[in-house]
Scaffold this motif. Structure first.
Motif, PDB file in Angstrom:
ATOM      1  N   GLU A 137       0.835  -1.207   0.000  1.00  0.00           N
ATOM      2  CA  GLU A 137       0.000   0.000   0.000  1.00  0.00           C
ATOM      3  C   GLU A 137       0.866   1.252   0.000  1.00  0.00           C
ATOM      4  O   GLU A 137       0.551   2.229  -0.675  1.00  0.00           O
ATOM      5  CB  GLU A 137      -0.916   0.021   1.221  1.00  0.00           C
ATOM      6  CG  GLU A 137      -2.067  -0.945   1.145  1.00  0.00           C
ATOM      7  CD  GLU A 137      -2.872  -0.909   2.427  1.00  0.00           C
ATOM      8  OE1 GLU A 137      -3.594   0.092   2.640  1.00  0.00           O
ATOM      9  OE2 GLU A 137      -2.773  -1.867   3.206  1.00  0.00           O
ATOM     10  N   ALA A 138       1.947   1.200   0.766  1.00  0.00           N
ATOM     11  CA  ALA A 138       2.846   2.355   0.845  1.00  0.00           C
ATOM     12  C   ALA A 138       3.433   2.669  -0.527  1.00  0.00           C
ATOM     13  O   ALA A 138       3.449   3.833  -0.957  1.00  0.00           O
ATOM     14  CB  ALA A 138       3.960   2.094   1.857  1.00  0.00           C
ATOM     15  N   VAL A 139       3.910   1.646  -1.217  1.00  0.00           N
ATOM     16  CA  VAL A 139       4.489   1.851  -2.548  1.00  0.00           C
ATOM     17  C   VAL A 139       3.406   2.345  -3.512  1.00  0.00           C
ATOM     18  O   VAL A 139       3.646   3.251  -4.319  1.00  0.00           O
ATOM     19  CB  VAL A 139       5.172   0.568  -3.073  1.00  0.00           C
ATOM     20  CG1 VAL A 139       5.575   0.716  -4.527  1.00  0.00           C
ATOM     21  CG2 VAL A 139       6.380   0.227  -2.213  1.00  0.00           C
ATOM     22  N   SER A 140       2.212   1.799  -3.405  1.00  0.00           N
ATOM     23  CA  SER A 140       1.120   2.224  -4.269  1.00  0.00           C
ATOM     24  C   SER A 140       0.829   3.714  -4.087  1.00  0.00           C
ATOM     25  O   SER A 140       0.685   4.453  -5.068  1.00  0.00           O
ATOM     26  CB  SER A 140      -0.147   1.407  -3.953  1.00  0.00           C
ATOM     27  OG  SER A 140      -1.240   1.893  -4.694  1.00  0.00           O
ATOM     28  N   ILE A 141       0.770   4.158  -2.865  1.00  0.00           N
ATOM     29  CA  ILE A 141       0.493   5.565  -2.590  1.00  0.00           C
ATOM     30  C   ILE A 141       1.644   6.449  -3.079  1.00  0.00           C
ATOM     31  O   ILE A 141       1.421   7.488  -3.710  1.00  0.00           O
ATOM     32  CB  ILE A 141       0.214   5.774  -1.090  1.00  0.00           C
ATOM     33  CG1 ILE A 141      -1.163   5.201  -0.772  1.00  0.00           C
ATOM     34  CG2 ILE A 141       0.306   7.246  -0.702  1.00  0.00           C
ATOM     35  CD1 ILE A 141      -1.490   5.128   0.700  1.00  0.00           C
ATOM     36  N   ALA A 142       2.865   6.017  -2.820  1.00  0.00           N
ATOM     37  CA  ALA A 142       4.021   6.820  -3.228  1.00  0.00           C
ATOM     38  C   ALA A 142       4.119   6.919  -4.752  1.00  0.00           C
ATOM     39  O   ALA A 142       4.328   8.013  -5.304  1.00  0.00           O
ATOM     40  CB  ALA A 142       5.305   6.233  -2.649  1.00  0.00           C
ATOM     41  N   VAL A 143       3.965   5.809  -5.441  1.00  0.00           N
ATOM     42  CA  VAL A 143       4.039   5.828  -6.904  1.00  0.00           C
ATOM     43  C   VAL A 143       2.859   6.617  -7.482  1.00  0.00           C
ATOM     44  O   VAL A 143       3.024   7.387  -8.435  1.00  0.00           O
ATOM     45  CB  VAL A 143       4.111   4.396  -7.481  1.00  0.00           C
ATOM     46  CG1 VAL A 143       3.956   4.399  -8.997  1.00  0.00           C
ATOM     47  CG2 VAL A 143       5.421   3.732  -7.090  1.00  0.00           C
ATOM     48  N   GLY A 144       1.688   6.457  -6.897  1.00  0.00           N
ATOM     49  CA  GLY A 144       0.524   7.211  -7.360  1.00  0.00           C
ATOM     50  C   GLY A 144       0.731   8.718  -7.231  1.00  0.00           C
ATOM     51  O   GLY A 144       0.373   9.483  -8.126  1.00  0.00           O
ATOM     52  N   ALA A 145       1.327   9.138  -6.130  1.00  0.00           N
ATOM     53  CA  ALA A 145       1.602  10.562  -5.935  1.00  0.00           C
ATOM     54  C   ALA A 145       2.674  11.046  -6.908  1.00  0.00           C
ATOM     55  O   ALA A 145       2.567  12.135  -7.480  1.00  0.00           O
ATOM     56  CB  ALA A 145       2.029  10.824  -4.492  1.00  0.00           C
ATOM     57  N   LEU A 146       3.689  10.243  -7.113  1.00  0.00           N
ATOM     58  CA  LEU A 146       4.782  10.609  -8.014  1.00  0.00           C
ATOM     59  C   LEU A 146       4.327  10.656  -9.472  1.00  0.00           C
ATOM     60  O   LEU A 146       4.789  11.506 -10.241  1.00  0.00           O
ATOM     61  CB  LEU A 146       5.930   9.615  -7.846  1.00  0.00           C
ATOM     62  CG  LEU A 146       7.155   9.803  -8.720  1.00  0.00           C
ATOM     63  CD1 LEU A 146       7.808  11.147  -8.410  1.00  0.00           C
ATOM     64  CD2 LEU A 146       8.137   8.668  -8.495  1.00  0.00           C
ATOM     65  N   LEU A 163      -2.704  -1.248  -9.309  1.00  0.00           N
ATOM     66  CA  LEU A 163      -2.647  -2.702  -9.354  1.00  0.00           C
ATOM     67  C   LEU A 163      -1.900  -3.323  -8.176  1.00  0.00           C
ATOM     68  O   LEU A 163      -2.083  -4.500  -7.866  1.00  0.00           O
ATOM     69  CB  LEU A 163      -2.040  -3.158 -10.686  1.00  0.00           C
ATOM     70  CG  LEU A 163      -2.904  -2.900 -11.915  1.00  0.00           C
ATOM     71  CD1 LEU A 163      -2.127  -3.202 -13.197  1.00  0.00           C
ATOM     72  CD2 LEU A 163      -4.198  -3.708 -11.855  1.00  0.00           C
ATOM     73  N   LEU A 164      -1.063  -2.543  -7.531  1.00  0.00           N
ATOM     74  CA  LEU A 164      -0.354  -3.057  -6.339  1.00  0.00           C
ATOM     75  C   LEU A 164      -1.309  -3.418  -5.206  1.00  0.00           C
ATOM     76  O   LEU A 164      -1.012  -4.275  -4.388  1.00  0.00           O
ATOM     77  CB  LEU A 164       0.661  -2.035  -5.825  1.00  0.00           C
ATOM     78  CG  LEU A 164       1.964  -1.928  -6.578  1.00  0.00           C
ATOM     79  CD1 LEU A 164       2.747  -0.710  -6.114  1.00  0.00           C
ATOM     80  CD2 LEU A 164       2.787  -3.198  -6.401  1.00  0.00           C
ATOM     81  N   VAL A 165      -2.449  -2.759  -5.176  1.00  0.00           N
ATOM     82  CA  VAL A 165      -3.380  -2.989  -4.046  1.00  0.00           C
ATOM     83  C   VAL A 165      -4.713  -3.575  -4.461  1.00  0.00           C
ATOM     84  O   VAL A 165      -5.490  -3.995  -3.605  1.00  0.00           O
ATOM     85  CB  VAL A 165      -3.625  -1.674  -3.258  1.00  0.00           C
ATOM     86  CG1 VAL A 165      -2.334  -1.256  -2.546  1.00  0.00           C
ATOM     87  CG2 VAL A 165      -4.137  -0.568  -4.144  1.00  0.00           C
ATOM     88  N   GLU A 166      -4.989  -3.637  -5.762  1.00  0.00           N
ATOM     89  CA  GLU A 166      -6.230  -4.245  -6.210  1.00  0.00           C
ATOM     90  C   GLU A 166      -6.085  -5.762  -6.294  1.00  0.00           C
ATOM     91  O   GLU A 166      -5.007  -6.256  -6.648  1.00  0.00           O
ATOM     92  CB  GLU A 166      -6.622  -3.716  -7.584  1.00  0.00           C
ATOM     93  CG  GLU A 166      -7.269  -2.379  -7.544  1.00  0.00           C
ATOM     94  CD  GLU A 166      -7.804  -1.967  -8.910  1.00  0.00           C
ATOM     95  OE1 GLU A 166      -7.678  -2.725  -9.907  1.00  0.00           O
ATOM     96  OE2 GLU A 166      -8.347  -0.864  -8.975  1.00  0.00           O
ATOM     97  N   PRO A 167      -7.136  -6.479  -5.997  1.00  0.00           N
ATOM     98  CA  PRO A 167      -7.069  -7.954  -6.170  1.00  0.00           C
ATOM     99  C   PRO A 167      -6.821  -8.298  -7.633  1.00  0.00           C
ATOM    100  O   PRO A 167      -7.306  -7.615  -8.525  1.00  0.00           O
ATOM    101  CB  PRO A 167      -8.441  -8.438  -5.721  1.00  0.00           C
ATOM    102  CG  PRO A 167      -9.152  -7.275  -5.133  1.00  0.00           C
ATOM    103  CD  PRO A 167      -8.423  -6.025  -5.531  1.00  0.00           C
ATOM    104  N   HIS A 168      -6.105  -9.362  -7.862  1.00  0.00           N
ATOM    105  CA  HIS A 168      -5.759  -9.752  -9.235  1.00  0.00           C
ATOM    106  C   HIS A 168      -6.912 -10.409  -9.943  1.00  0.00           C
ATOM    107  O   HIS A 168      -7.637 -11.171  -9.563  1.00  0.00           O
ATOM    108  CB  HIS A 168      -4.552 -10.699  -9.219  1.00  0.00           C
ATOM    109  CG  HIS A 168      -3.341 -10.024  -8.686  1.00  0.00           C
ATOM    110  ND1 HIS A 168      -2.630  -9.086  -9.373  1.00  0.00           N
ATOM    111  CD2 HIS A 168      -2.740 -10.122  -7.469  1.00  0.00           C
ATOM    112  CE1 HIS A 168      -1.630  -8.659  -8.643  1.00  0.00           C
ATOM    113  NE2 HIS A 168      -1.668  -9.256  -7.483  1.00  0.00           N
TER     114      HIS A 168
END
Length: 168
Positions: A137-146, A163-168
């Motif tokens: 989730e942390a990476v998802s938020i950081a990449v989303g902001a960037l 996609l990092l946090v959504e179910p596959h």
């Protein structure tokens, strides 16, 4: 509740001087100067509590800052300072081992709306999430902001972040 323009300028000047070379300042002296400015506003002014919290935080005392941030919120701090209070208090909470509360506060704050502090909020939330073991989730938020700031690949990076946090 906003201090007058003269007070705001003197506060901004003090913070600018400190931020330019914090290593040149005696922490106690700096907190005393911020305290003197805060005293001008009175003991029940939310900005006074906020400024004192910032001074403690900026001199390495997150534990002393948190109660003052809470007090600023109780006293009804508003505008951009309210959001800064939540972000900074959440960062301090993470620093003192209360990352779960930090995540909760920042998550609630994200839902309140959007402003120029969105990326700061996202960065702080990403750090808090890593502290509670939620790295994806942390990476998802950081990449989303960037992603918003990239000259190319914005859509792709935003999708990868999702996609990092959504179910596959």
């Amino acid at each position: 509740m906003t201090p007058n323009a003269d007070w705001e300028q003197r506060s901004a000047d003090l913070w600018a001087a400190f931020n330019a070379a914090p290593e040149d300042w005696d922490a106690e002296d700096f907190r005393a100067r911020v305290g003197a400015l805060a005293d001008e506003l009175g003991p029940e002014h939310p900005v006074a509590a906020f400024e004192r919290a910032c001074a403690w935080d900026s001199t390495g005392h997150s534990d002393r800052a948190v109660p003052l941030y809470r007090r600023a919120l109780e006293l009804g701090i508003d505008g951009i300072r309210r959001r800064r209070t939540v972000i900074q208090m959440s960062s301090s909470l993470r620093n003192i081992g209360q990352a779960e509360e930090s995540v909760r506060l920042l998550t609630e704050e994200r839902e309140r709306g959007s402003d120029e502090l969105d990326d700061a909020l996202s960065a702080t939330l990403a750090l808090a999430l890593t502290s509670v073991g939620r790295e994806r989730e942390a990476v998802s938020i950081a990449v989303g902001a960037l992603a918003k700031h990239l000259p190319r690949y914005q859509r792709s990076m935003a999708n990868y972040a999702r996609l990092l946090v959504e179910p596959h």
